[in-house]
Design a protein around this motif. Structure first.
Motif, PDB file in Angstrom:
ATOM      1  N   GLY B 171      -6.166  -9.442   2.409  1.00  0.00           N
ATOM      2  CA  GLY B 171      -4.956  -9.942   3.226  1.00  0.00           C
ATOM      3  C   GLY B 171      -4.152 -11.073   2.457  1.00  0.00           C
ATOM      4  O   GLY B 171      -3.565 -12.105   2.975  1.00  0.00           O
ATOM      5  N   ILE B 172      -4.832 -11.630   1.219  1.00  0.00           N
ATOM      6  CA  ILE B 172      -4.325 -12.895   0.450  1.00  0.00           C
ATOM      7  C   ILE B 172      -3.131 -12.465  -0.433  1.00  0.00           C
ATOM      8  O   ILE B 172      -3.358 -11.221  -1.140  1.00  0.00           O
ATOM      9  CB  ILE B 172      -5.386 -13.394  -0.116  1.00  0.00           C
ATOM     10  CG1 ILE B 172      -6.539 -14.001   0.610  1.00  0.00           C
ATOM     11  CG2 ILE B 172      -4.941 -14.540  -1.346  1.00  0.00           C
ATOM     12  CD1 ILE B 172      -7.810 -14.723   0.249  1.00  0.00           C
ATOM     13  N   PRO B 173      -2.065 -12.873  -0.279  1.00  0.00           N
ATOM     14  CA  PRO B 173      -0.992 -12.378  -1.139  1.00  0.00           C
ATOM     15  C   PRO B 173      -1.054 -12.636  -2.671  1.00  0.00           C
ATOM     16  O   PRO B 173      -1.069 -13.874  -2.923  1.00  0.00           O
ATOM     17  CB  PRO B 173       0.100 -13.183  -0.140  1.00  0.00           C
ATOM     18  CG  PRO B 173      -0.164 -14.503   0.150  1.00  0.00           C
ATOM     19  CD  PRO B 173      -1.641 -14.271   0.547  1.00  0.00           C
ATOM     20  N   GLU B 174      -1.003 -11.690  -3.160  1.00  0.00           N
ATOM     21  CA  GLU B 174      -0.545 -11.573  -4.532  1.00  0.00           C
ATOM     22  C   GLU B 174      -0.474 -10.198  -5.026  1.00  0.00           C
ATOM     23  O   GLU B 174      -0.328  -9.338  -4.219  1.00  0.00           O
ATOM     24  CB  GLU B 174      -2.013 -12.296  -5.711  1.00  0.00           C
ATOM     25  CG  GLU B 174      -3.437 -12.286  -4.876  1.00  0.00           C
ATOM     26  CD  GLU B 174      -3.779 -10.827  -4.727  1.00  0.00           C
ATOM     27  OE1 GLU B 174      -3.274  -9.992  -5.312  1.00  0.00           O
ATOM     28  OE2 GLU B 174      -4.742 -10.602  -3.683  1.00  0.00           O
ATOM     29  N   LEU B 175      -0.605  -9.643  -6.398  1.00  0.00           N
ATOM     30  CA  LEU B 175      -0.215  -8.396  -6.703  1.00  0.00           C
ATOM     31  C   LEU B 175      -0.860  -7.494  -6.022  1.00  0.00           C
ATOM     32  O   LEU B 175      -0.478  -6.231  -6.024  1.00  0.00           O
ATOM     33  CB  LEU B 175      -0.277  -8.269  -8.389  1.00  0.00           C
ATOM     34  CG  LEU B 175       0.853  -8.960  -8.985  1.00  0.00           C
ATOM     35  CD1 LEU B 175       0.603  -8.978 -10.493  1.00  0.00           C
ATOM     36  CD2 LEU B 175       2.521  -8.637  -8.727  1.00  0.00           C
ATOM     37  N   GLY B 176      -2.107  -7.720  -5.640  1.00  0.00           N
ATOM     38  CA  GLY B 176      -2.923  -6.698  -4.867  1.00  0.00           C
ATOM     39  C   GLY B 176      -2.266  -6.289  -3.761  1.00  0.00           C
ATOM     40  O   GLY B 176      -2.486  -5.091  -3.387  1.00  0.00           O
ATOM     41  N   GLY B 198       2.364  -2.631  -9.545  1.00  0.00           N
ATOM     42  CA  GLY B 198       0.968  -3.615  -9.541  1.00  0.00           C
ATOM     43  C   GLY B 198       0.325  -3.569 -10.530  1.00  0.00           C
ATOM     44  O   GLY B 198       0.053  -4.566 -11.252  1.00  0.00           O
ATOM     45  N   ILE B 199      -0.090  -2.342 -11.045  1.00  0.00           N
ATOM     46  CA  ILE B 199      -0.791  -2.014 -12.240  1.00  0.00           C
ATOM     47  C   ILE B 199      -0.322  -2.489 -13.550  1.00  0.00           C
ATOM     48  O   ILE B 199      -0.932  -3.347 -14.178  1.00  0.00           O
ATOM     49  CB  ILE B 199      -1.234  -0.709 -12.339  1.00  0.00           C
ATOM     50  CG1 ILE B 199      -2.366  -0.281 -11.093  1.00  0.00           C
ATOM     51  CG2 ILE B 199      -2.172  -0.469 -13.738  1.00  0.00           C
ATOM     52  CD1 ILE B 199      -2.842   1.241 -11.144  1.00  0.00           C
TER      53      ILE B 199
END
Lengths: 373, 230, 282
Positions: B171-176, B198-199
């Protein structure tokens, strides 16, 4: 006897590594291939055990074509020593030496016994058997390499620059021991080097190869120095040829007795026996220790002949040695008198440079063909 | 979360156009989450690496500790971090701290090896010219170790870009997050655009950061260019 | 917060499991099973391929391509494959989760095994290879008796790095529904049970450390000391005297014994970025 018969190795890109090489390496002798890089000496060597296959021509060992047996079987019957020894890092020294016997089905215990025997033969203690190559110095590794090549007792040995990667002192020692070993074993050896001095020292016959795989000259070392076949050989053999040729002539020169003092004797006695202000000091076993300089009125401190008073200049020439050794002893001696010793290092007498040169003059030794005594 | 664009992999451009603001925000946080640990890691590694070089007995323990740290999977480290730091589970600090640990684990060894690779004769002539220990470090050892350290920085940075994406699953916001969005939108058949986007962005980010380090290293070592040109 | 973790780890029910949820032991077993499958498949492909490519020295580009795979984000690859492959699998039970995740795990395990096996065989000292041929070893004998034993350290480092990668990624695979220790992390997150979440993480870390330790031991037992450079201190000490004897009998100037220092030196990486250069696990 190894015979090359019009052997050529050409690569698809047109490079000719070996060009119609025809020569014979006699049984029980050392034949050296020498030449600059790119002369095809290593290629020629590697064609003998078929690490490289010739483009045309045949190579025979004792009249048997090397292609008549499978390459692996052929190689197991030929000793192979290379520049950095090429020991297997993951195997102990004994296992390295036993490689070929183990390949040919000798049982482990026998192979190990033989390996240790061979290690001692090349000057390594048996305690090294369970060490790994990384624990040895370069010179020691090279000894293991030689022992490994000898393990199956092959009649033929191929050696590709085996002593090139070690320092000069070790190389000199390995060369000396190699000659001693060959005297005992009498193998048929083909030896590759780029070093003309090594070639001259070790070879019974020397084959000088030119770039492009051309055989420029095949001769004994003395003949090579005396009569180079063409400018390439002359240039390759290099400077000091006349002086180096003396190494192939026995010094049958008159040795004169040399007065001596023994260490610990009074300086006064040394003054009595000195010739031209110099006297040779020996130990109790009559082995030369150095020269004592006693110029007129020159005050040496102390009253006994002590080691710290001695000048250690001057090489020792072995009795029955070569003219080169005799001349070098004379030229390097501070007194001008070259010291000659016997096999046990005991004084025989001395020889002057003038005597040696007179001998060269009258005997025509050295630089002329057929000067080899 | 509807989209005008289709669900095929090549619709990533359409997806990007539709969600530009959100994607750029994720890219930005992904960037600093990847870079910050490298910067902190380098600052921490330099003194430790120097110690490991200076006192040879430090080196073996450094090697074993870094080896152990490397063994811990990143997701586990993200989750264990709050226990050690007293932070909240979803705090990005956990990610930065965990990745700093990996970076230090990698760089300490690199710094020590890089310093060790400075030729002895160079060090001796520096000493002979009267440089103090600190001057030797600053004017001779560090500059000469730059290529090796830069190589380590490249590995650490590229690895971090991939590792940061994992934090998206907790749940941490970045491209993941784009992977998570794609996963959630794929309930009724594959919905590729956010996943592929994202990839692609992760790979591009890695390439750009890698290129920047290469440029920086070249700028800092003009003598290397001379050698390369020869 | 640490208390929660200890409580969770100490609860026997969590270990034995209930009728509805598998226990920790079962999840560890599942995790190991997924890991083993991926490593076996990847090993069966990459190991022979790396040996052949390394032995022949051909197609080095394939290794570079495999290495390029490493820069892909593992989660992205995992979810992409899951989304792609899962709808195609109509099996019951775990298959829709298992097949796509195993494909992803295999893809992640391939590059390190391939690259390191290749580099290991390539890096065998050329002299040793030449000598082996020159003494009459056949091709397979050169490979088995000389190249492989010398390649083992790198082969192992590839295998270990692949194993860590797979264990780590298998944890994340719980996100798409696979079992294994990752379950605790994501279930704990969903149900706000921090003890379970961190407990799972601790177990994953412990499992990774333990597996790596086992592999390290196997490596120790199989790699020749001559290659790893671990020469026993005792032997090195005793050698001091025999070395002196050799110097005397075999003459002078053979240079110093190197055994003592080598153990230390060979543990140092030859190049920082050799193919074995570790990538952090996912």
């Amino acid at each position: 006897m190894i015979r090359f018969d019009e052997v050529t190795k050409a690569y698809p890109d047109g490079t000719v590594a070996v060009d119609e090489l025809t020569l014979t390496a006699p049984s029980g002798q050392i034949t050296v291939f020498v030449g600059p890089s790119g002369c095809g000496k290593t290629t020629s060597l590697r064609m003998i055990n078929r690490m490289i296959e010739p483009t045309s021509g045949t190579i025979t060992i004792d009249d048997r074509d090397v292609t008549s047996v499978p390459a692996t079987e052929l190689r197991r019957g030929i000793g192979y020593v290379i520049q950095h020894a090429g020991l297997f890092p993951h195997r102990t020294v004994a296992d390295n030496v036993a490689t070929v016997p183990l390949l040919t089905g000798t049982n482990r215990r026998q192979a190990r016994t033989r390996a240790i025997e061979l290690m001692e033969r090349v000057g390594l203690p048996a305690s090294f058997a369970d060490r790994y190559p990384a624990q040895l110095s370069g010179g020691q590794q090279q000894r293991v390499g030689v022992a490994r090549a000898l393990a199956a007792d092959p009649p033929v040995m191929l050696m590709d620059e085996p002593f090139s990667a070690v320092d000069p002192v070790v190389r000199d020692q390995l060369q000396r021991e190699f000659l001693r070993l060959q005297e005992e074993l009498g193998k048929t050896i083909v030896f590759v080097t780029h070093d003309i001095d090594e070639a001259i020292r070790l070879g019974d016959t020397v084959a000088v190869l030119d770039v492009g795989g051309r055989l420029a000259q095949l001769a004994t070392p003395a003949d090579l120095l005396a009569t180079p076949a063409d400018p390439f050989v002359a240039g390759f053999v290099g400077r000091d040829r006349g002086y180096r040729a003396l190494a192939f002539v026995s010094a049958e020169v008159a040795v004169v007795p040399e007065p001596t003092v023994t260490l610990g004797e009074p300086l006064a006695r040394a003054r009595d026996v000195a010739v031209d202000d110099w006297v040779l000091a020996v130990d109790a076993g009559h082995r030369p220790q150095g020269w004592l300089h006693l110029p007129d009125g020159g005050g040496l401190s102390g009253d006994e002949v002590q080691p710290e008073l001695l000048n250690l200049g001057g090489t020792l020439a072995p009795a029955g040695g070569t003219l080169r050794e005799a001349l070098d002893a004379a030229l390097s001696s501070p007194s001008g008198r070259g010291v000659v010793v016997d096999d046990d290092g005991r004084l025989v007498g001395s020889v002057s440079a003038a005597t040696v040169l007179r001998h060269i003059d009258t005997a025509g030794a050295g630089v002329s063909p057929g000067g080899r005594a | 979360m509807t989209s005008a664009a289709g669900s095929a992999p090549w619709d990533l451009f359409g997806y990007f156009a539709d969600h530009r603001g959100q994607v750029l925000e994720l890219l930005w946080s992904h960037t600093w989450l990847s870079v910050l640990p490298v910067v902190i890691g380098l600052l921490v590694s330099l003194p430790i690496g120097w110690l490991a070089r200076r006192y040879r007995w430090v080196y073996p323990s450094v090697v074993s500790v870094t080896g152990l740290l490397y063994t811990i999977p990143s997701l586990a480290l993200f989750v264990i971090m709050p226990m050690l730091l007293g932070t909240q589970i979803l705090d990005p600090v956990n990610v930065v701290a965990a990745l700093t640990v990996y970076t230090v684990a990698l760089l300490v060894r690199v710094v020590a090896d890089g310093l060790a690779a400075v030729p002895d004769d160079v060090m001796q002539s520096a000493t002979a010219m009267g440089l103090t220990r600190f001057q030797r470090l600053r004017k001779v050892e560090l500059p000469l170790a730059v290529p090796v350290i830069a190589a380590g920085l490249r590995v650490a940075t590229v690895a971090n870009v991939s590792l940061v994406a994992i934090a998206g699953t907790i749940g941490i916001p970045e491209l993941g997050q784009l992977f998570i969005i794609g996963f959630q939108l794929s309930v009724n058949g594959p919905y590729y655009p956010p996943i592929v986007l994202g990839i692609v962005l992760c790979v591009l980010l890695a390439l750009v950061l890698d290129g920047l380090i290469v440029l920086g290293s070249r700028w800092a070592t003009p003598w290397q260019r001379v050698v390369a040109a020869r | 917060m640490t208390d929660n973790v200890l409580v969770w780890l100490n609860d026997p029910q969590n270990w034995s499991g209930t009728r509805f949820t598998p226990g920790i032991g079962a999840q560890i077993a599942a995790h190991l099973l997924y890991t083993a499958i991926a490593l076996l498949v990847a090993g069966a492909i990459a190991f022979p391929l790396g040996i052949v490519l390394g032995h022949t020295g051909r197609a080095g580009w394939l290794v570079s391509v495999a290495n390029g795979l490493r820069s892909l984000p593992t989660v992205g690859l995992l979810i992409l494959l899951y989304v792609m492959v899962s709808p195609l699998i109509s099996g019951r039970g775990d298959a829709p989760y298992l097949v796509p995740t195993e494909i992803a795990l295999v893809l992640l395990a391939l590059p390190p095994i391939l690259a390191n096996t290749y580099a290991g065989v390539r890096n065998v000292p050329p002299d040793a290879r030449d000598a082996a041929r020159g003494m009459g070893m056949t091709g397979p004998q050169v490979l088995l008796r000389v190249e492989l034993p010398n390649a083992l350290p790198l082969v192992f480092s590839g295998l270990r790095s692949a194993t860590l990668q797979v264990i780590a990624t298998a944890t994340i695979a719980a996100y798409v529904g696979l079992d294994g220790l990752g379950r605790y992390v994501y279930d704990g997150l969903a149900s706000h049970q921090f003890g379970q979440m961190a407990g799972g993480a601790v177990l994953v870390a412990a499992l990774a450390l333990l597996v790596d330790l086992v592999l390290a031991l196997v490596q120790r037992l199989t790699v020749s000391r001559g290659v790893s450079g671990r020469f026993s201190r005792r032997a090195a000490g005793g050698d001091g005297r025999t070395a002196a004897v050799t110097e005397l009998t075999a003459g002078s100037g053979e240079g110093r014994e190197r055994g003592g220092n080598d153990a230390e030196d060979s543990s140092r990486p030859v190049a920082v970025l050799a193919p074995s250069g570790k990538h952090p696990p996912g």
